[in-house]
Design an enzyme around this catalytic site. Structure first.
Site, PDB file in Angstrom:
ATOM      1  CE  LYS A  87      -3.025   2.602   3.099  1.00 46.83           C
ATOM      2  NZ  LYS A  87      -3.738   2.636   4.379  1.00 46.83           N
ATOM      3  CB  ILE A 376      -3.630  -2.016  12.548  1.00 48.70           C
ATOM      4  CG1 ILE A 376      -4.814  -2.975  12.336  1.00 48.70           C
ATOM      5  CG2 ILE A 376      -2.328  -2.784  12.719  1.00 48.70           C
ATOM      6  CD1 ILE A 376      -4.836  -3.664  10.995  1.00 48.70           C
ATOM      7  CE1 TYR A 465       1.328  17.831  23.973  1.00 50.70           C
ATOM      8  CE2 TYR A 465      -0.910  18.160  23.164  1.00 50.70           C
ATOM      9  CZ  TYR A 465       0.118  18.495  24.028  1.00 50.70           C
ATOM     10  OH  TYR A 465      -0.051  19.482  24.940  1.00 50.70           O
TER      11      TYR A 465
HETATM   12  P1  FAD Z   1     -12.153  -7.643  17.933  1.00 48.67           P
HETATM   13  O1  FAD Z   1     -11.691  -8.042  16.592  1.00 48.67           O
HETATM   14  O2  FAD Z   1     -13.605  -7.301  18.085  1.00 48.67           O
HETATM   15  O3  FAD Z   1     -11.790  -8.835  18.907  1.00 48.67           O
HETATM   16  C1  FAD Z   1     -12.399  -8.974  20.174  1.00 48.67           C
HETATM   17  C2  FAD Z   1     -11.964 -10.291  20.794  1.00 48.67           C
HETATM   18  O4  FAD Z   1     -12.473 -10.340  22.103  1.00 48.67           O
HETATM   19  C3  FAD Z   1     -12.457 -11.535  20.071  1.00 48.67           C
HETATM   20  O5  FAD Z   1     -11.429 -12.490  20.014  1.00 48.67           O
HETATM   21  C4  FAD Z   1     -13.570 -12.060  20.979  1.00 48.67           C
HETATM   22  O6  FAD Z   1     -13.730 -13.444  20.886  1.00 48.67           O
HETATM   23  C5  FAD Z   1     -13.021 -11.628  22.324  1.00 48.67           C
HETATM   24  N1  FAD Z   1     -14.034 -11.541  23.355  1.00 48.67           N
HETATM   25  C6  FAD Z   1     -15.054 -10.669  23.471  1.00 48.67           C
HETATM   26  N2  FAD Z   1     -15.793 -10.961  24.546  1.00 48.67           N
HETATM   27  C7  FAD Z   1     -15.205 -12.031  25.131  1.00 48.67           C
HETATM   28  C8  FAD Z   1     -15.503 -12.817  26.272  1.00 48.67           C
HETATM   29  N3  FAD Z   1     -16.563 -12.579  27.058  1.00 48.67           N
HETATM   30  N4  FAD Z   1     -14.696 -13.854  26.561  1.00 48.67           N
HETATM   31  C9  FAD Z   1     -13.614 -14.145  25.809  1.00 48.67           C
HETATM   32  N5  FAD Z   1     -13.299 -13.426  24.723  1.00 48.67           N
HETATM   33  C10 FAD Z   1     -14.096 -12.402  24.388  1.00 48.67           C
HETATM   34  N6  FAD Z   1      -7.998  -0.719  11.314  1.00 48.67           N
HETATM   35  C11 FAD Z   1      -6.975  -0.511  10.462  1.00 48.67           C
HETATM   36  O7  FAD Z   1      -5.851  -0.317  10.897  1.00 48.67           O
HETATM   37  N7  FAD Z   1      -7.184  -0.501   9.116  1.00 48.67           N
HETATM   38  C12 FAD Z   1      -8.406  -0.652   8.570  1.00 48.67           C
HETATM   39  O8  FAD Z   1      -8.533  -0.665   7.350  1.00 48.67           O
HETATM   40  C13 FAD Z   1      -9.502  -0.813   9.441  1.00 48.67           C
HETATM   41  N8  FAD Z   1     -10.765  -0.945   8.969  1.00 48.67           N
HETATM   42  C14 FAD Z   1     -11.793  -1.071   9.845  1.00 48.67           C
HETATM   43  C15 FAD Z   1     -13.111  -1.077   9.358  1.00 48.67           C
HETATM   44  C16 FAD Z   1     -14.165  -1.126  10.255  1.00 48.67           C
HETATM   45  C17 FAD Z   1     -15.571  -1.095   9.737  1.00 48.67           C
HETATM   46  C18 FAD Z   1     -13.930  -1.229  11.631  1.00 48.67           C
HETATM   47  C19 FAD Z   1     -15.070  -1.298  12.603  1.00 48.67           C
HETATM   48  C20 FAD Z   1     -12.633  -1.246  12.109  1.00 48.67           C
HETATM   49  C21 FAD Z   1     -11.565  -1.142  11.233  1.00 48.67           C
HETATM   50  N9  FAD Z   1     -10.267  -1.103  11.698  1.00 48.67           N
HETATM   51  C22 FAD Z   1      -9.236  -0.867  10.834  1.00 48.67           C
HETATM   52  C23 FAD Z   1      -9.951  -1.329  13.096  1.00 48.67           C
HETATM   53  C24 FAD Z   1      -9.512  -2.783  13.277  1.00 48.67           C
HETATM   54  O9  FAD Z   1     -10.441  -3.655  12.714  1.00 48.67           O
HETATM   55  C25 FAD Z   1      -9.328  -3.094  14.757  1.00 48.67           C
HETATM   56  O10 FAD Z   1      -8.534  -2.114  15.337  1.00 48.67           O
HETATM   57  C26 FAD Z   1      -8.694  -4.434  14.947  1.00 48.67           C
HETATM   58  O11 FAD Z   1      -9.360  -5.433  14.216  1.00 48.67           O
HETATM   59  C27 FAD Z   1      -8.643  -4.802  16.403  1.00 48.67           C
HETATM   60  O12 FAD Z   1      -9.857  -5.273  16.875  1.00 48.67           O
HETATM   61  P2  FAD Z   1      -9.873  -5.857  18.349  1.00 48.67           P
HETATM   62  O13 FAD Z   1      -8.923  -6.982  18.405  1.00 48.67           O
HETATM   63  O14 FAD Z   1      -9.693  -4.724  19.281  1.00 48.67           O
HETATM   64  O15 FAD Z   1     -11.375  -6.360  18.530  1.00 48.67           O
END
Ligand code: FAD
Length: 532
Positions: A87, A376, A465
């Protein structure tokens, strides 16, 4: 001093870490902490088999390079496993008017005689393409070029690539401010999580697949354990909340408030599709594309075997069914059989991301819409900061304060940058885009916008910042979106412009040469895959 700040009978130096959540945030955190502290810490990561990961998040910032470097991984170690592509920029389509596009590339802006090229360009525009006149990368994107030659060597773009494998020191984002690596990556989020799972478990991370059903707090309000449905209690010293928008530990159990950005960034929903791609037939753009729509914008992320695409929109202006219809129409027949993933987004940040012995990383900490692929980057930055401010046995509260400040600065800074996209967009063809031009922005940004009408953004006038976005990024968006009038510095009318004109000529000549020499993304990855 509050009870939280009392160090007297606080837990001992944390060496037993429990991460809840196995999305991109959970596994990036586990892998990075292991890379940083090896066997001097133990890590348990628990993730639910029932609560799905968000399933998106596939475009990055060029700083992500330092994440892989820190893990001592070369591109050939991980890219094929994650269907990753290059990219070079974000391509914005139709933000100014239908048919118009511009790039926000990973390329610093040059200066001549103390003035940024933007200033010189405004004095005497060589063409109607600011981005093409000032950056080499815009031409490479228009021609779908790879940033590497077929033999794997990197284009000469003011960045010296050093071999890092085996060396004692490793780079981090903050060390490399100002030295722009010329590209970032697209990758499949699911495959990256799988890859990092193996990386982390190979290095001793214990992986538990189970639901966390309760979060136990001690008498001081510190997390003592999480209770799982089938694996009993998981105790730890430090807990990392990677549970996504739920914020199970930080927001729910510890009650940390969430500061919404909804008033300034109203897009609160998305619908995503994973569309098959035949890379032998269809060109793969070396950039993420953000195409403006009636109530938001659509992202297009080319990966090796598919396209990741989605419509980010505001529910105040568009219903989910309509968003899905628009997205399917945009993609065409290849999406006909593909199931849509509807997502409700929580936009803003937790007031503090680290409270007591619980740190939220990823969506549980904060999120802004993915217009500049910052999710990310937030995770990467947070985990770097966690290592930097990792607590000792006294749990010095200043470390938490510094961490929280750093994370808040990054999120708030990106918010300002995103607001500029909407305030700056010239299109005003419906209520959504007319409202975008008058919507509240953070006060400090309002002041900056006033200054930028007179003098394009520089280090003096952008968000002060660290937030990953240098002044040139603001120049790109301001001049690309076209809705806010800008002008050259009056002093330039008195200056000799020969050196600047020569610089523009060099950029043009270099771009032409590179377009001729470099392979397309398709050709580069066809060769890479053939050699596997
Ligand atoms: P999640 O992927 O939601 O993971 C949550 C985890 O918690 C899962 O494993 C789930 O099983 C676990 N969990 C939840 N509750 C429990 C429980 N009670 N017990 C045990 N486990 C549990 N970022 C970028 O850098 N580039 C992009 O192009 C980009 N596009 C995006 C597009 C959209 C529409 C969205 C919404 C986000 C985007 N992001 C992007 C952000 C990116 O997707 C996230 O920052 C990244 O995927 C991290 O997600 P996470 O791990 O915080 O949460």
């Amino acid at each position: 001093m509050t009870i939280e700040d009392t160090a007297a009978d606080a837990p001992v130096r944390p060496s037993n870490i429990v991460i809840v959540g196995g999305g991109t945030a959970g596994w990036m955190t586990a892998a990075y902490l292991k890379a940083a502290f090896a066997d001097r810490i133990t890590i348990t990561l628990v993730e639910s088999a029932e609560v799905r990961t968000i399933g998106v998040g596939e475009a990055t910032f060029s700083d992500i390079r330092h994440f892989f470097e820190f893990l001592r991984l070369e591109e050939h170690d991980w890219m094929p496993a994650c269907n990753a592509t290059y990219k070079l920029a974000v391509r914005f389509e139709d933000w100014r008017e239908p048919g118009h596009h511009f790039y926000h590339p990973f390329e610093q802006l040059k200066s001549v005689d103390g003035f940024q090229l933007t200033d010189w360009w405004l004095r005497n525009p060589g063409s109607d393409r600011f981005d093409k006149d000032c950056f080499v990368m815009a031409s490479l994107c228009d021609a779908n070029r790879s940033p590497r030659y077929l033999d794997g060597s990197l284009i000469d773009q003011d960045f010296v690539e050093k071999p890092h494998q085996g060396g004692p020191s490793r780079s981090t984002i903050v060390d490399y401010q100002g030295a722009q690596f010329p590209y970032a990556y697209h990758f499949e989020a699911r495959l990256l999580a799988q890859f990092l799972t193996k990386y982390a478990t190979d290095r001793g991370v214990r992986h538990v697949v189970d639901n966390v059903v309760d979060v136990g707090l001690d008498e001081r309000g510190w997390v003592s354990h999480v209770r799982t449905a089938e694996h009993g209690v998981l105790a730890g010293d430090l807990f990392v909340d990677c549970t996504g928008f739920r914020g199970l530990l930080l927001n729910k159990a510890l009650g940390e408030p969430f500061v919404s950005y909804q008033d300034t960034l109203p897009n609160d929903s998305a619908v995503a599709l994973q569309v098959p791609l035949d890379m032998d037939r269809e060109p793969m753009r070396p950039c993420t594309t953000a195409t403006a729509q009636a109530a938001g914008w659509i992202w297009t992320i080319p990966l090796i075997s598919r396209i990741g695409t989605g419509y980010v929109y505001a529910r105040d202006y568009c219903e989910p069914e309509e968003a899905e219809r628009v997205l399917r129409e945009f993609v065409g027949p290849t999406a006909a059989e593909v199931e849509a993933n509807h997502i409700r987004m929580r936009i803003g940040r937790s007031e503090r991301s680290w409270v007591n012995n619980c740190v939220a990383i990823g969506l549980s900490s904060g999120f802004v819409e993915p217009l500049e692929s910052t999710g990310i980057f937030f995770i990467h930055h947070a985990v770097e900061q966690l290592v930097k401010y990792f607590p000792g046995g006294d749990w010095d509260p200043n470390l938490r304060t510094l961490y929280n400040r750093s994370v808040a600065h990054v999120t708030d800074g990106v918010r300002e940058f995103l607001c500029l996209h909407y305030r700056g967009a010239k299109r005003a063809d419906n209520q959504y885009w007319r409202d975008a031009q008058t919507r509240t922005v953070p006060d400090a940004l309002e002041e900056r916008l006033e200054l930028w009408r007179t003098k394009v953004p520089d280090a003096m006038t952008v968000y002060p910042y660290y937030h990953g976005l240098p002044p040139y990024s603001y120049n790109c968006i301001l001049l690309g979106t076209g809705g806010i009038p800008v002008r050259p510095s009056p002093g330039l009318e008195l200056a000799d412009e020969r050196a600047a004109l020569s610089e523009f000529q060099q950029i043009k000549a270099k771009a032409q040469k590179l377009v001729q020499e470099l392979p397309t993304q398709n050709a580069f990855f066809a060769r890479m895959r053939a050699s596997l």
